[in-house]
Design a protein around this motif. Structure first.
Motif, PDB file in Angstrom:
ATOM      1  N   ASP A  66     152.599 -45.288  75.472  1.00 35.63           N
ATOM      2  CA  ASP A  66     153.205 -45.035  76.784  1.00 35.63           C
ATOM      3  C   ASP A  66     153.987 -43.716  76.802  1.00 35.63           C
ATOM      4  N   ALA A  67     153.729 -42.844  75.833  1.00 35.56           N
ATOM      5  CA  ALA A  67     154.285 -41.487  75.736  1.00 35.56           C
ATOM      6  C   ALA A  67     155.779 -41.442  75.442  1.00 35.56           C
ATOM      7  N   SER A  68     156.365 -42.511  74.916  1.00 39.95           N
ATOM      8  CA  SER A  68     157.773 -42.419  74.531  1.00 39.95           C
ATOM      9  C   SER A  68     157.863 -41.698  73.186  1.00 39.95           C
ATOM     10  N   LEU A 101     147.056 -43.082  73.859  1.00 38.27           N
ATOM     11  CA  LEU A 101     147.757 -42.113  74.698  1.00 38.27           C
ATOM     12  C   LEU A 101     146.724 -41.287  75.462  1.00 38.27           C
ATOM     13  N   PRO A 102     146.803 -41.244  76.792  1.00 42.58           N
ATOM     14  CA  PRO A 102     145.826 -40.460  77.560  1.00 42.58           C
ATOM     15  C   PRO A 102     145.917 -38.967  77.225  1.00 42.58           C
ATOM     16  N   ALA A 104     145.551 -36.463  79.184  1.00 42.85           N
ATOM     17  CA  ALA A 104     146.333 -35.734  80.192  1.00 42.85           C
ATOM     18  C   ALA A 104     147.826 -35.809  79.872  1.00 42.85           C
ATOM     19  N   THR A 105     148.271 -36.955  79.380  1.00 46.80           N
ATOM     20  CA  THR A 105     149.686 -37.099  79.000  1.00 46.80           C
ATOM     21  C   THR A 105     149.992 -36.244  77.783  1.00 46.80           C
ATOM     22  N   LEU A 106     149.070 -36.201  76.826  1.00 45.94           N
ATOM     23  CA  LEU A 106     149.256 -35.353  75.649  1.00 45.94           C
ATOM     24  C   LEU A 106     149.321 -33.887  76.059  1.00 45.94           C
ATOM     25  N   GLN A 108     150.493 -32.750  78.872  1.00 45.89           N
ATOM     26  CA  GLN A 108     151.828 -32.548  79.456  1.00 45.89           C
ATOM     27  C   GLN A 108     152.880 -32.422  78.357  1.00 45.89           C
ATOM     28  N   VAL A 109     152.741 -33.215  77.293  1.00 44.41           N
ATOM     29  CA  VAL A 109     153.682 -33.130  76.166  1.00 44.41           C
ATOM     30  C   VAL A 109     153.570 -31.759  75.505  1.00 44.41           C
ATOM     31  N   ARG A 112     155.319 -29.250  77.576  1.00 43.97           N
ATOM     32  CA  ARG A 112     156.784 -29.362  77.427  1.00 43.97           C
ATOM     33  C   ARG A 112     157.230 -28.764  76.093  1.00 43.97           C
TER      34      ARG A 112
END
Length: 128
Positions: A66-68, A101-102, A104-106, A108-109, A112
Motif C-alpha cells: 500500500d506504498a507505506s 505495489l503498482p 504507477a505508485t512506484l 510516484q515514489v 518524490r
C-alpha cells in the motif's frame, strides 16, 4: 629398602580449561565478524526479475503493497524526513518494494525521491 606395596598411579586429570578458552575465543571471533542485519519493518515479497547484481546496501527504503515507506527505523512521514537528511554522496538507495505495489505508485515514489535529491536508486528483485 622399601617393601611397602607400590601405590597405583592415578592418571592425571585432563586439562579442560585450555579447550574452554579456545571455544570462548572462537565464539568471540564469530560474534565480532558476523553481519547482523536488522529485521524488515514489514513483510514484503520482491518482484521477479532475471539478471542483476546482489545488493550490498545496509539501509534500505522499504515500500509495502500500500506504498507505506520505512527507512532507517522510521516509518511514514518520518521516513521521508530521514531520506531528506541522507548524504548526497551516499551509495545508490536500495528500494525493497513489495511485488503487489503498482508500477504507477512506484513511479510516484521515484519522482518524490528525485525531489529529495536522490537520483541513483536500485530496486531489489528475486530471481525467476
Amino acid at each position: 629398602m622399601d617393601f611397602r606395596p607400590a601405590r597405583p598411579r592415578r592418571r592425571p586429570a585432563e586439562a579442560i580449561v585450555p579447550m574452554i578458552n579456545v571455544v570462548f575465543l572462537l565464539l568471540i571471533f564469530f560474534l565480532m565478524t558476523a553481519r547482523i542485519a536488522p529485521p524488515a519493518p514489514f513483510e514484503i515479497t520482491p518482484p521477479l526479475a532475471s539478471g542483476g547484481e546482489p545488493a550490498t546496501e545496509k539501509v534500505s527504503l522499504f515500500l509495502s503493497a500500500d506504498a507505506s515507506p520505512s527507512y532507517g527505523g522510521a516509518s511514514g512521514a518520518a521516513a521521508w524526513q530521514a531520506l531528506a537528511e541522507r548524504p548526497d554522496d551516499a551509495a545508490p538507495l536500495l528500494i525493497r518494494a513489495d511485488a503487489e505495489l503498482p508500477a504507477a505508485t512506484l513511479a510516484q515514489v521515484l519522482k518524490r525521491l528525485a525531489g529529495l535529491g536522490i537520483a541513483s536508486v536500485m530496486l531489489t528483485t528475486r530471481p525467476r
